[in-house]
Write an enzyme that holds these catalytic residues in place. Structure first.
Site, mmCIF file in Angstrom:
data_model
loop_
_atom_site.group_PDB
_atom_site.id
_atom_site.type_symbol
_atom_site.label_atom_id
_atom_site.label_comp_id
_atom_site.label_asym_id
_atom_site.label_seq_id
_atom_site.Cartn_x
_atom_site.Cartn_y
_atom_site.Cartn_z
ATOM 1 N N LYS A 1 0.829 -1.213 0.000
ATOM 2 C CA LYS A 1 0.000 0.000 0.000
ATOM 3 C C LYS A 1 0.857 1.255 0.000
ATOM 4 O O LYS A 1 0.561 2.221 -0.699
ATOM 5 C CB LYS A 1 -0.930 0.025 1.221
ATOM 6 C CG LYS A 1 -2.132 -0.884 1.082
ATOM 7 C CD LYS A 1 -3.189 -0.554 2.126
ATOM 8 C CE LYS A 1 -4.249 -1.634 2.193
ATOM 9 N NZ LYS A 1 -5.132 -1.512 3.344
ATOM 10 N N LYS B 1 -5.920 -11.137 -6.348
ATOM 11 C CA LYS B 1 -6.966 -11.287 -5.329
ATOM 12 C C LYS B 1 -8.172 -10.409 -5.666
ATOM 13 O O LYS B 1 -8.013 -9.281 -6.134
ATOM 14 C CB LYS B 1 -6.351 -10.834 -3.990
ATOM 15 C CG LYS B 1 -7.267 -10.919 -2.802
ATOM 16 C CD LYS B 1 -6.553 -10.507 -1.528
ATOM 17 C CE LYS B 1 -6.597 -9.002 -1.311
ATOM 18 N NZ LYS B 1 -6.324 -8.596 0.072
ATOM 19 N N LYS C 1 -11.478 -4.961 -2.870
ATOM 20 C CA LYS C 1 -12.301 -3.764 -3.082
ATOM 21 C C LYS C 1 -11.446 -2.586 -3.525
ATOM 22 O O LYS C 1 -11.921 -1.710 -4.218
ATOM 23 C CB LYS C 1 -13.104 -3.425 -1.832
ATOM 24 C CG LYS C 1 -12.268 -3.042 -0.635
ATOM 25 C CD LYS C 1 -13.085 -3.080 0.645
ATOM 26 C CE LYS C 1 -12.158 -3.345 1.816
ATOM 27 N NZ LYS C 1 -12.823 -3.873 2.971
HETATM 28 P P1 AMP Z 1 -10.791 -6.736 3.646
HETATM 29 O O1 AMP Z 1 -11.837 -6.578 2.623
HETATM 30 O O2 AMP Z 1 -9.413 -6.705 3.074
HETATM 31 O O3 AMP Z 1 -10.988 -5.842 4.831
HETATM 32 O O4 AMP Z 1 -10.921 -8.219 4.187
HETATM 33 C C1 AMP Z 1 -11.912 -8.665 5.080
HETATM 34 C C2 AMP Z 1 -11.785 -10.152 5.262
HETATM 35 O O5 AMP Z 1 -12.023 -10.831 4.035
HETATM 36 C C3 AMP Z 1 -10.385 -10.610 5.725
HETATM 37 O O6 AMP Z 1 -10.512 -11.691 6.605
HETATM 38 C C4 AMP Z 1 -9.727 -11.031 4.442
HETATM 39 O O7 AMP Z 1 -8.712 -11.979 4.649
HETATM 40 C C5 AMP Z 1 -10.893 -11.624 3.671
HETATM 41 N N1 AMP Z 1 -10.703 -11.476 2.218
HETATM 42 C C6 AMP Z 1 -10.543 -10.304 1.539
HETATM 43 N N2 AMP Z 1 -10.408 -10.538 0.218
HETATM 44 C C7 AMP Z 1 -10.474 -11.888 0.053
HETATM 45 C C8 AMP Z 1 -10.400 -12.750 -1.085
HETATM 46 N N3 AMP Z 1 -10.249 -12.273 -2.314
HETATM 47 N N4 AMP Z 1 -10.515 -14.083 -0.878
HETATM 48 C C9 AMP Z 1 -10.682 -14.592 0.364
HETATM 49 N N5 AMP Z 1 -10.760 -13.827 1.481
HETATM 50 C C10 AMP Z 1 -10.659 -12.488 1.337
#
Ligand code: AMP
Ligand code: TRP
Length: 358
Positions: free
Chosen positions: A129, A220, A223
Site C-alpha cells: 500500500k 486477489k 475492493k
Molecule cells: P478486507 O476486505 O481486506 O478488509 O478483508 C476482510 C476479510 O475478508 C479478511 O478476513 C480477508 O482476509 C478476507 N478477504 C478479503 N479478500 C479476500 C479474497 N479475495 N478471498 C478470500 N478472502 C478475502
C-alpha cells in the site's frame, strides 16, 4: 500455524469450556464482496455456534487511509446490517463497532511500544500500500495498522480459568502475516511482563481463502484493487451479478478442470462453486465433463444470486430500522467493553502503570 481448526470438541462440551473466536472487518466499501464472504464472513457465522464469538467492524482501521466521514458513518451501519443479514445473532455473538471500545486504542499503544520499527516495516500489506501511495501519502496509522489489529485480537484473550484458553481468528489468507505478528507480540508481552495473552490461531478456510478477481484471475478479488467487473458485491442486483460471472475471464480451452497454473479463471470459478454449493471440486468436474463454459457459468450465476438475494433483502430491511441497529450496537459494545476493560486492568498493572485509586 494450524489450518481451519476444529470447532469445539465434545471435551469442551463436557467441561462447559467454550473456545473464543474474534475477527474484524473494515467498513471501507458500500458492500462486502464474494471474497470477504467466502474467505471470512461465512466462517464468522458458523463459528458462533461453537465458540464464544466477538466480531467487530473496525472503523479505526478505516481511517488509516484518507476517508470521508459521512461515507464512513454510512458504511459502518451497512457493514453491521450485512453481518446480521448473513446470520450473526447478536444474542449469541458479540457484534460491535471497534471505536465504541476505546481499550482497542489503548492496548495498541502498549503493543506499539513492544514492536520494532523493522518488524512493522516487513508487513507486506503495508509495503504494497505504501509503495502505491508514496511516503508522503502514507500515514503512520497505516504503518501501525497491524498492531491495532493485534490489540483487537489480544483484548479478547481468555483469562486463565476461563475454560479452554483458545482464541481463533477466522480470516482470509492475506491476513496470515498479521496473525503471525499478533502471536509474536502476545509471546513477547508474556515473556516481559508475565503470562497474559493467548497467542491466537488463524482459522483459514481451505479452498476459499483466496478468491481471485473475475477479470484478472491471478490477482486477489479486492475492493481497492479490482475493477467493478472483477468483483461481485454481496449487495449487488442479480442482473449485474449474472453478467459479471458470464463475462468472467477463462482460458481458450473448453474443459472444466481444476488447474491453478494453466486455468486460473476456471479454477477460481470452480472454487467459488464448490464453496457455495458444498460440492467437492472433482465431483463438479465430473458433472460438467463435456459441457461448455456457458452452462457452467450460468449455473454458478444462479447459485451466487440465490445465496446473496436473501442477504441483500435482509440488509435493506435492517437498514430501514436504524433505532434497532443502534440498539444491537449498544448491546454489543456493552458486552465487548466488559471483557476489554478487564484485560486492560491486567495489562496496566503488568506494565507498571499506577492504579488511579477509587
Ligand atoms: P478486507 O476486505 O481486506 O478488509 O478483508 C476482510 C476479510 O475478508 C479478511 O478476513 C480477508 O482476509 C478476507 N478477504 C478479503 N479478500 C479476500 C479474497 N479475495 N478471498 C478470500 N478472502 C478475502
Ligand atoms: N486487517 C483485517 C483485514 O483487512 C481487518 C481486521 C482488523 C481484523 N482487526 C482485525 C481481522 C482483528 C481479524 C482480527 O481484513
Amino acid at each position: 500455524m494450524p489450518e481451519a481448526s476444529s470447532p469445539a470438541t465434545s471435551a469442551d462440551a463436557a467441561t462447559g469450556a467454550v473456545p473464543r473466536v474474534l475477527s474484524g472487518i473494515q467498513p471501507t466499501a458500500d458492500s462486502f464482496h464474494l471474497g470477504n464472504y467466502l474467505g471470512a464472513l461465512r466462517q464468522w457465522v458458523a463459528l458462533q455456534d461453537t465458540h464464544e464469538a466477538f466480531y467487530c467492524v473496525v472503523d479505526m482501521h478505516a481511517i488509516t487511509v484518507e476517508h470521508d466521514p459521512a461515507a464512513l458513518r454510512r458504511r459502518t451501519k451497512v457493514a453491521v446490517a450485512q453481518l446480521l443479514a448473513m446470520g450473526l445473532d447478536p444474542e449469541r455473538a458479540t457484534v460491535f463497532v471497534q471505536s465504541h471500545v476505546p481499550e482497542h486504542a489503548e492496548l495498541a499503544w502498549v503493543l506499539n511500544c513492544l514492536t520494532s520499527f523493522g518488524e512493522a516495516g516487513r508487513m507486506t500489506q503495508f509495503k504494497d500500500k505504501s509503495a502505491k501511495q508514496g511516503t508522503s501519502g502514507t500515514t503512520v496509522g497505516l504503518f501501525t495498522y497491524p498492531i491495532l489489529q493485534a490489540a483487537d485480537i489480544l483484548l479478547y484473550s481468555p483469562e486463565p480459568g476461563e475454560g479452554e484458553r483458545v482464541l481463533r481468528v477466522p480470516v482470509g489468507e492475506d491476513q496470515r502475516q498479521h496473525l503471525e505478528l499478533t502471536r509474536t507480540l502476545a509471546q513477547r508481552f508474556n515473556n516481559r511482563f508475565g503470562e497474559t495473552f493467548v497467542p491466537p490461531e488463524a482459522h483459514i478456510p481451505p479452498g476459499a481463502a483466496k478468491i481471485t478477481d473475475l477479470q484478472e484471475p491471478d490477482a486477489k478479488m479486492s475492493k481497492s484493487a479490482s475493477s467493478p467487473q472483477g468483483i461481485i458485491d454481496v449487495l449487488e442486483e442479480p442482473g449485474p451479478m449474472r453478467k459479471k460471472i458470464m463475462r468472467a475471464v477463462t482460458d481458450t480451452g473448453t474443459e472444466i478442470v481444476y488447474d491453478e497454473e494453466k486455468k486460473a479463471g476456471i479454477t477460481n470459478l470452480l472454487r467459488i462453486y464448490s464453496a457455495l454449493e458444498g460440492t467437492p471440486i472433482p465431483e463438479l468436474e465430473k458433472r460438467y465433463a463435456g459441457s461448455g463454459y456457458g452452462q457452467f457459468k450460468k449455473d454458478l450465476a444462479q447459485i451466487v444470486v440465490d445465496t446473496f438475494t436473501p442477504i441483500r433483502e435482509r440488509t435493506y430491511a435492517l437498514l430501514d430500522d436504524e433505532a434497532q441497529l443502534d440498539k444491537v450496537l449498544a448491546h454489543g459494545a456493552g458486552r465487548a467493553s466488559k471483557v476489554a476493560a478487564r484485560t486492560m486492568e491486567i495489562v496496566r498493572d503488568r506494565v507498571g502503570f499506577v492504579g488511579r485509586g477509587h
